[in-house]
Every structure is written in C-alpha cells, then in structure tokens.
Scaffold this active site. Structure first.
Site, PDB file in Angstrom:
ATOM      1  N   HIS A  28      -1.877   0.513   7.241  1.00 38.28           N
ATOM      2  CA  HIS A  28      -2.158   0.459   5.665  1.00 38.28           C
ATOM      3  C   HIS A  28      -1.620   2.489   5.366  1.00 38.28           C
ATOM      4  O   HIS A  28      -0.972   3.159   6.301  1.00 38.28           O
ATOM      5  CB  HIS A  28      -3.544   0.877   5.588  1.00 38.28           C
ATOM      6  CG  HIS A  28      -4.028   0.797   4.118  1.00 38.28           C
ATOM      7  ND1 HIS A  28      -4.080  -0.124   2.835  1.00 38.28           N
ATOM      8  CD2 HIS A  28      -5.141   1.707   3.635  1.00 38.28           C
ATOM      9  CE1 HIS A  28      -4.222   0.219   1.796  1.00 38.28           C
ATOM     10  NE2 HIS A  28      -4.841   1.371   1.959  1.00 38.28           N
TER      11      HIS A  28
ATOM     12  N   CYS B 225       0.358  -1.097   0.162  1.00 38.58           N
ATOM     13  CA  CYS B 225      -0.304  -0.092  -0.586  1.00 38.58           C
ATOM     14  C   CYS B 225       0.834   1.350   0.431  1.00 38.58           C
ATOM     15  O   CYS B 225       0.494   1.839  -0.644  1.00 38.58           O
ATOM     16  CB  CYS B 225      -0.396  -0.198   1.107  1.00 38.58           C
ATOM     17  SG  CYS B 225      -0.135  -0.077   2.956  1.00 38.58           S
TER      18      CYS B 225
ATOM     19  N   ASP C 278      -7.894   6.463  -1.927  1.00 37.19           N
ATOM     20  CA  ASP C 278      -6.416   5.479  -1.984  1.00 37.19           C
ATOM     21  C   ASP C 278      -6.917   4.657  -3.334  1.00 37.19           C
ATOM     22  O   ASP C 278      -7.520   3.911  -3.571  1.00 37.19           O
ATOM     23  CB  ASP C 278      -8.301   3.705  -0.632  1.00 37.19           C
ATOM     24  CG  ASP C 278      -6.980   2.864  -0.171  1.00 37.19           C
ATOM     25  OD1 ASP C 278      -5.575   3.058  -0.256  1.00 37.19           O
ATOM     26  OD2 ASP C 278      -6.775   2.334   0.573  1.00 37.19           O
TER      27      ASP C 278
END
Length: 879
Positions: free
Chosen positions: A682, A638, A698
């Site tokens: 994350h 991520c 995101d």
C-alpha cells in the site's frame, strides 16, 4: 578345446547375519572372463550361477577370480582374492577340413612279438580314465566293487595306425601341426581305429585323452593370449535409466517455478530426449552437437541475466549443466554421478526458500535419488531366486529405510552442532529478486506487488491487536518528486520528536528476506530493536534483512511526530517540478483555506470525482501525468491516488510526502497470527500541519474504503463494502493450517540460531557450546542416535526357505548360534550336549525338519508339525 568357452559353476553363500538388510551386488572379475554380478538378498542363502571364460590357447588354464562387494548404494567397495580352482587342461583346437590321416602302421611285423592297444583281444583291467568309451567299462566289476574300471584290449603293433610328428612336415607353424594331429586323433577315434601318436621325446600315446593331453602340453607352448578386456563402459539399463530421469525431473520442479520459461523448456527437452531414446531407436547426440548446445545455452543465460553468477543466474546455470550431463550420459557411472549431483542440486533450492514445502520436497528428492543410486548398484534382476524367497523390496523402500536410520543422527547434529552468529554464506540478490517496495515508487509499482500472494512478514501481538484501520506497516518514505516517480532523500537533520498520544501495542515481526533493508513496523515505532537504525523520516532499516529472515520485537502506537521539524525539510516537501497546470489551477482555489481544510478539500475532490479503484489502470503519458490521471483516466491503484493527492497538496502549499508499506493482513483465528502478504502492499501520504507534525492521510480510503476496512480482494470487487466478501472455504482452512505450521517451522528450525541454541543448551543443563557438559551431552545423544543402526546391524535377517526359518526360530529359542555351513543334524547333536534333557524333543524336531525340507510328499503337514514342536519346546527341565 582352445577357442571354446569353459563354463565354471559359481556358488556364493551369504551368511544370514552378514547380508545386511538391503540387497547389494557381489561381482566376480577375472582377467580371462567378463564380470559376473550377482544380487545378494537380505535373507542370505546360496546363489548359483554359470560363469563363462574364454580359453584362446592350449595348455594349462587357471582362472584367477576376485570378489567385489558393494554397499547398497554402490558408493564404496570391498575387494578380496578367491583361491583359484585347479588348472584346466585346454586341448588344442582340431584343424578344420584336415586331410585324411596317414595309412602307414607303427613298427613291428611279427604278430605276438610286439603288441599295442587295439580292439582285438582282452588283455586286462585298468582304472577308468576320462574319455574312455562307455562300451569299454566293465560294468560287472563296477556292480561288484563300486569302482569304475576299463577293459584293456590290444592288437599286433603292425595293425596300429601310426601318427608321427614328421607326417605334418608340410606345415611350418608348430601350432598348425599340433592342430592337424589333434584332428587326426579325433578322426581315428571316431572310426574306432587304433592309433599310436608318436611325438619327439615322448613315448607313443595310444588313447584319445593321453594323446590330446600330450599335444596340449607340447612345448613350445603358445604365448598367453589376453582375455576379453573388462568393459570400460557399463551401458545404461533402460528401466533404471528411466527411473533416474523421472527422479531428476521431480528434483528440478522448484526451479521450473522461478526460472525463465525457456530454461525450463530446454531442461525438459534435455531430460525427455534420453527418456524417449529408451523406447525408440533414436541416435545419440554427437560431441559437436553437445558443445554447440552448451555454448548456445550459456550464451542465452548471459544475455538473459547479464551474468553467470548470483542467485538466479547461478542456479539456472547449474540446471543447464545438469541437463546437458543427462544428454551426454551413456554409462552406469554417469547415472550414479547424476544421482549424486542431484543431491547437491537439491540443496540449491534452499537458497530461494526454506519453508516446509521446500523441506518436504528436498526430503522426498533425497529418498528418490538414493533409491536411484540403489538401482544402479544392483543388477536388474537377481541371478537366482531361492525357493520361497520373497521378491526384493522396491528401491525407494530401501532408500527410505536408510534415510530413517540417518534421521536421529541428523536431528542430533542439528541441535548440537555449533551455530554461527551469521549466515555461512551470502549470495548477492539481483534486482529481480526484490519482492518489496524499493528506493523509488511510480504508478504501477504497488499494483504489481498486489498481484503476488507471497508472504512479506508475519506479526504476533503480545496483547490486544489494533483495529484494521490502524494496521499501517511503515516502510520507505519518499520525498523527492521529478514528475514521474517519487524517491527517498537523505536529510541532514536531527531525529524528529515523537510524542505518544494513545495506547501502545507490543508485537513481534518475522520478516522474510526480500533483498530490501526496510523493517516493517506499525506507525509509529517507539523503540529501535538491536541491529536496526531509524532515519529522520521515522523509518526503520536493517541491512541484514536483505539476505535472511529476521525477527524483531517492536512497540508502536499513535504519536505526534516531527512537531518541531526543520524549516528546510518543510520547504523541500512543498516543491514541485514544472508541469501539471490543471492540477496547479485546481489546488490554487484552496490556498486561501487553512491547511487542515486544504487537506479536506483534496479528499472531498477524490471522493466525489467518480474515480475507480483498479489493478489495471490505463497507461499514463510521460508529461503532465497527474493531470491525465485526475482529469482523464480516473482509474488507478493506491499509488496513483497517493501521488496525485501529494501533488495537489504541494501545489496548495501543504508539505506532503509519500509512504510505502503494507496495510492490513490475514488474521489466523486459531493462532491470532497476522500474515501480511505482498498483495497487502500500500501507499499513502503524510502532511505536515502546524502543531500536529506529520499526519497520515490515506487518499485511497475515500475512493475505496473497503481497502482499509476489509481486504484488497473485496476492495477490488466492491470498493464501498464494509465487510469482507471472503468465505472460509476448505482450501482457506488448509492454507491457514499450513501458515500456522510454517510459523512454528520458522521459529523452531529456520530461527534456530546461535542465541536460541545457547538458550536451549542452558535450559537443558548442558552448559555453553564447547564446555564439558556440552560435549558429554552431545556425545551421549549421538550414541543414542546410533542405536537404530546398531540394532539393525546385529539383527539377523530371516531365511527365505520356510523350513530354514523354522530352524532359525529354534536357534533363537535355544540361544545357540548355527553357522549356515553346519548341517541340521550336527547342530542338533551340539544342542543336545547343551540341553541333554531335550534329546528326545530335539530328535523329533530334526526328523520333522528333514521331512519338511527334503520330503517329496506331505511337506505342508511336516512343516506345520515342525513349527508346532518348536513352539512347544520348553528349555527348563520339569521337576
């Protein structure tokens, strides 16, 4: 005789009510003998043993014993004097290889004028003396009167061999002369030759006992020779030593899970070598070897941690020192000290974790360490086992009983002892202790966290729970980028505006201590809990959260944040360092688009670029790192996608920043509790759009939508999955149940602070801490907690002999105590005076008891009859 061993018979009687309920040691000491240790069993009774004492010199020998009683753990001792037995006359040691006795006779040549003891003619009877020959005893007189008497015989004095002090004039040492005379006396007695021992200032002695006694008392007496020194080092016993080493290894297990591998291996070796030495004749390490090993171990510790203090380095040093003490130990005192040090080391595990498993391990360790202390406090085996006496219970059972007795008092102190407002101590956490996102982030940081299942925090919602795509737990915000890593900045700007736009969620977060100050809250936090602060990037922090578990009541919900942001900040979040020309060229093709479409173009590029979501991406170069990721490796986690997307947006002129935190969580369906672990770590981005403020974007969601909709494990195996691939296995059910228990444990035990204590005392009516009601309640509860100890103290252990147990049942039934020194017949006579109407029944019970206890045959039937008679005994007289 001097130089021989005097063997004393020791009888130690433990009263049934005084022996307690755990075996303990009774030790007899005396300057003239080595210690004698007996094991006193809970059943009480009579112990018998032989106690040897050395008698190095002639004369009167008096044993001066002392009795030492220890508690079952050997932590305290009671000492008392014992009345010494009467003096023992020690005869002189006979000379070895002495010359033959002289042949001259005592004075007197006319037979019948002067006679002396001999073997020729009977001259009368006298009382028996020790040493008289059995052939001289008048057994006929003994049979008639019951008294031992000896027949006196005499002979002419001229026929008696004279042993004179002058006959040893060739020896200069008086003790040597006495030894030679003693040897001559024994020689003549062995031959049956009458003699007369003539010593200066004493009448002639004509019998062996009187002669040797005269020689024993002859002055000057030799100086007293000190007895054998009491052993200063009580050696280790293999069985108890092996048990102690195993217990110490079990106690150190949690350390092995968190410290460096070489420390664990070194500690295992230092504990394993003494264990093997109990089975093999291996040498003990020298003092030099121990010193070198200690210096090397401490040096390696310092080289590994850079310090010898702090949480990790300090506890590792304690493990090393304890292990070195094990290698150096050689006495029972050392073993006891190790057990006590083990109790201290058990507490250090709570510096790292206070979860239920740690508490359970600590409880088991305490019980085992107490049992090791108990083993060192008693001999290996009882000196004498009484008939019918059961084998002593294992040491761990006794330690468990001790711990059970302490449990009520422990709970009372936990509840009522004043709780501090803050921790009693604070230990500085080192960098290695951090288990969350730090002040900066670079590709690979979040991937490392995602491989840990450690709990970051837990959340409990008061009402409806947000959907999975809204579970973004906000942590640090990164705005400065140097081409390699993103870091935080301190902006001198007002707090951004917050305009709620959707439903609000109320929840409670219980956050584990991780060495970092961030308070993890859902986007966007609408309140600031007490003790926390908010930055201009809308992130909450609390300095206390770095060192202790914290609990926060929060409210969050969708909102427009920072619509009126400062121009300086917006401009700062567009800046990029030099480099990454390919990325800049790509972003330049989007600059003609409105900002919202630039964001959409960047997401589409990632979604259609053939990128892979993985925890193990290839290493990126130092220069032009974003170009290498976007156009070459195309594999990342991520933080790789968030960083690359932020660089593209800044290159396209859109203000962008990174946000670190957690996404999702494991829901417990039984309790509704959401557990967020490090594997849920994350990173995502926020872009600033005119009229909307900071908007979450995101990039990982377009590459691996399963990461947002399911869980990290499913996303790694199937990035496009819409449902979780997890199955509810039995092990997962166990972990969920444990997680639920851990939450309750944190609430009731770990979270029992000053505020909760005050609330509990107020609700129970005890009032505030320190008030009259508080002291009255605490004192009453404390006394109630001592009742189990009082009950066990007053309860009498059962005798080991079956007949004695039946007699003990009778005393309980009659409610009439019987001292152990009182004979059964005397007790029955006393009982008849109290219960005259039971005279016949008590007489029958006495007969059955005597037959069961001392009868040679039919004992089983007599014992059964005794129990039946006692069972049917009725105290009240029938009318």
């Amino acid at each position: 005789m001097a130089g021989q061993i005097a063997r004393y018979s020791v009888q130690l009687e433990a009263l049934p009510g005084a022996a307690g309920w755990l075996p303990f040691a009774a030790t007899l000491t005396a300057p003239q003998s080595r210690p004698l240790t007996l094991t006193v069993q809970p059943q009480g009774g009579l112990l018998r043993a032989e106690w040897p004492a050395e008698t190095p010199v002639r004369g009167e020998f008096t044993l001066t014993p002392r009795l030492h009683l220890e508690d079952p753990l050997g932590l305290w001792q009671v000492t008392g004097l014992i009345e010494p037995p009467g003096p023992l006359l020690v005869y002189p040691a006979a000379e070895t290889d002495a010359p033959p006795p002289p042949q001259h006779q005592s004075a007197g040549s006319v037979e019948g004028v002067r006679r002396t003891r001999g073997e020729e003619e009977f001259s009368g009877l006298r009382p028996y003396q020790a040493g008289d020959s059995p052939r001289q005893i008048s057994w006929r007189h003994v049979a008639r009167t019951g008294q031992l008497v000896t027949r006196e015989r005499d002979a002419p004095a001229g026929q008696v061999t004279a042993l004179r002090w002058q006959d040893t004039a060739g020896l200069t040492d008086p003790e040597a002369r006495i030894s030679r005379l003693a040897a001559w006396v024994q020689t003549l007695v062995g031959r049956g030759v009458p003699f007369a021992l003539e010593l200066p200032g004493l009448p002639p002695q004509r019998a062996q006992p009187e002669a040797l006694a005269a020689l024993a008392r002859l002055v000057p007496l030799p100086p007293a020779v000190p007895g054998p020194p009491a052993p200063t080092a009580d050696p280790l016993t293999p069985r108890a030593w092996r048990y102690t080493l195993v217990v110490l290894g079990f106690m150190l297990l949690p350390s092995a899970l968190r410290q460096l591998i070489w420390i664990t291996l070194l500690a295992a070796g230092l504990l394993g070598y003494p264990y093997l030495r109990t089975q093999r004749p291996w040498p003990a390490p020298s003092s030099l070897a121990l010193a070198l090993l200690a210096a090397a171990g401490i040096g390696l510790l310092y080289a590994s941690y850079g310090t010898l203090i702090g949480l990790d380095a300090g506890t590792a040093l304690l493990v090393l020192l304890l292990s070195l003490k094990v290698l150096e130990s050689s006495t029972r005192r050392d073993a006891r000290m190790l057990s006590v040090l083990g109790l201290f080391m058990t507490l250090t595990h709570f510096f790292h974790s206070m979860d239920p498993l740690s508490a359970l391990h600590a409880l088991v360790s305490v019980v085992l360490l107490l049992s090791a202390l108990h083993l060192w406090a008693i001999p290996e085996e009882p000196a004498v086992r009484l008939p019918g006496q059961p084998r002593p219970r294992p040491a761990w059972v006794g330690a468990l009983l001790l711990s059970g007795l302490a449990l009520p008092l422990t709970v009372t102190l936990f509840v009522f002892f004043p709780r501090p407002d803050g921790p009693l101590w604070q230990i500085p956490l080192q960098g290695g202790a951090q288990t969350g996102l730090g002040n900066s982030i670079s590709p690979g940081d979040v991937a490392n966290l995602a491989q840990s299942s450690a709990v970051a925090f837990r959340a409990e919602f008061d009402g409806p729970r947000p959907s999975s795509d809204l579970l973004y737990w906000r942590g640090p915000v990164y705005e400065a980028f140097d081409g390699l890593e993103w870091s935080q900045v301190r902006a001198q700007s007002p707090v951004p505006s917050v305009e709620p736009t959707g439903p609000k969620f109320s929840y409670t977060v219980t956050q584990e201590a991780n060495g970092l100050p961030w308070v993890l809250a859902l986007e966007t936090p609408l309140n600031i809990p007490d003790g926390t602060n908010a930055t201009t990037a809308t992130q909450l922090f609390d300095r206390r959260a770095a060192t202790q578990r914290m609990r926060y009541a929060l409210r969050s919900g969708p909102a427009r944040v920072g619509r009126r942001e400062m121009p300086e900040r917006i401009e700062f979040d567009r800046q990029l360092p030099a480099g990454n020309p390919a990325t800049r060229q790509l972003a330049a093709t989007w600059t003609h688009l409105p900002p919202e479409q630039r964001v959409e173009a960047g997401l589409n590029y990632l979604a259609q670029g053939g990128y892979t979501y993985t925890l193990q991406p290839p290493t990126l170069p130092e220069g032009n790192r974003t170009d290498a990721f976007l156009f070459s490796s195309k594999q990342g986690f991520c933080e790789h996608y968030a960083s690359a997307f932020a660089v593209m947006m800044r290159a396209a002129g859109v203000p962008t920043r990174l946000v670190g935190g957690y996404q999702g969580g494991d829901l417990n369906p039984d309790t509704g509790l959401l557990t967020v672990r490090q594997l849920h770590a994350h990173a995502w981005t926020e872009v600033w759009l005119e009229g909307q403020g900071w908007v979450r974007v995101d990039p990982t969601a377009v590459v691996a939508p399963a990461r947002i909709q399911t869980d990290p494990e499913t996303a790694l195996s199937n990035p496009t999955a819409t449902t979780s691939a997890r199955t509810l296995t039995p092990w997962r059910r166990v972990t969920q149940a444990y997680d639920t228990f851990q939450v309750r444990w944190n609430d009731l035990v770990i979270g029992y602070d000053a505020q909760r204590q005050a609330d509990m005392l107020s609700s129970s009516g005890a009032g505030p801490v320190g008030g009259g009601g508080y002291w009255l309640t605490a004192l009453g509860t404390g006394l109630a907690a001592l009742l189990p100890i009082l009950w066990l103290w007053r309860s009498r252990p059962r005798p080991g002999d079956p007949a004695l147990r039946a007699l003990d049942d009778l005393t309980r039934k009659l409610r009439l105590e019987r001292p152990s020194s009182e004979a059964a017949s005397d007790y029955v006579q006393r009982a008849v005076q109290v219960y005259p109407h039971l005279a016949t029944e008590l007489g029958d019970i006495l007969k059955s008891y005597q037959l069961a206890r001392y009868g040679a045959a039919g004992q089983a039937g007599a014992l059964s009859e005794l129990r039946t008679r006692i069972q049917h005994l009725r105290l009240k007289e029938k009318r």
